[in-house]
Design an enzyme around this catalytic site. Sequence first.
Site: not given
Length: 431
Positions: A163, A244, A280
């Site tokens: 990311w 994560d 999300k």
Amino acid sequence: MALLFTGRNLLKGNSATVLAKASTGAVIRKSSWWSHVEEGPPDVIFGVVEAYNRDDHPQKVNLGIGAYRDDNGKPWVLPVVRKAEKMLQEKELDKEYAGIMGYETFRKAAAKLAFGPQGDFIENGLYTTAQTISGTGALRLAANYLKKYFPYDKKVYVPDRTWGNHVPVLSHAGLATDTYKYYNPNTCMFDPEGAYDSLKNLPKNSLVLFHACAHNPTGADPYPEHWEEISKICKDRNHFIFIDMAYQGYATGDLNRDAFAVRQFVKDGHKLLLTQSFAKNMGLYGERVGAMTILTDSKEETKAVESQVKIIIRPMWANPPINGARIATIILSTKELYDQWLVEVKSMADRTILMRERLHEGLEKEGSKLNWSHITGQIGMFCFSGLNEQQVQRLRDDFHIYMTKDGRISIVALTTKNVDYVAKAIHEVTK
Ligand code: LMR
């Protein structure tokens, strides 16, 4: 003596001098505080949103940011979130501080959601969870904590595509970073052999970052048997697992399946550090709801670690925001809402999978001779298309289609109305 600044540069170029007028009328020179500051580059992800917003073409498409859209291309507030908000409103709750670590009920519920049947240590108090400012805040808190207390080399190994914000978060906290092999650019999928080799060759006791599921940006996830092997290697090498999980439920549509890696690591005895985001899977993007959990070996350790986590949080954000955490908590702890949430998370994952299929079909229909099987082989919000920077630029210039420079497509921004247009444009720039 009062100064009246004219705000006009005295000299052209990078001059630090501005005109100021004293109350007596005499002109004096005053050095600017910030003339040495150079303009920085736009953010790799939010910069794309800004560029998209400046474009007024009617057919423009934003495939940059990872934020779910419905089939009309509109942001979707989950109906369960609306319901939770109503219930909370009726309670007329106060606006007091949540406490440095956040709400106790939220912290426990978040940990239970992640660890599921592997979460015995929760009842035994062998962990601490802090409520954070979404996943980014969780990562930053983790990074600050690791910088201060990780007992070995304070270098984080991240997957060789990761990311766009991982490395900045880690390095702003003062941690060094390096990569391990993860992604195979030939297959556009996870590279198991490369990853195993790489992890075996890292120095013992390394600090290794993993994405639990829906890998961002590649959409290339290890399969369960790969995770088992990764966990074993990390155990043999005594690597520390920093995992994560920003997309639990969002990859396969099943919260348990998506937590496989986290639970496998725990099952194998890793005392890991986990970061979570509810941006999300609950669509709580702007509410900033997240958590950071550290597993410990004893209750004394929990007490000590938690006290230090608090000391790190206090000068950063003092107390986490309350509204989103209340929404998440009521959803996680009310059966009716929780069940509804499961259905809604799955509907987002299903629509994403459908759009992958439609994009793939669209490219075939256009007559593309290239292999696009990775579009449907990958999973989660993103497809790592394999488009190069020039092709991405052409999509922007000629078709008003926006994505990050690395060719990452936010699949969730595709709709039944724009997917054929996007397929046609991708075919045009890859012919
Ligand atoms: C993304 O990767 O697009 C999202 O996770 C949004 C962000 O914060 O970068």
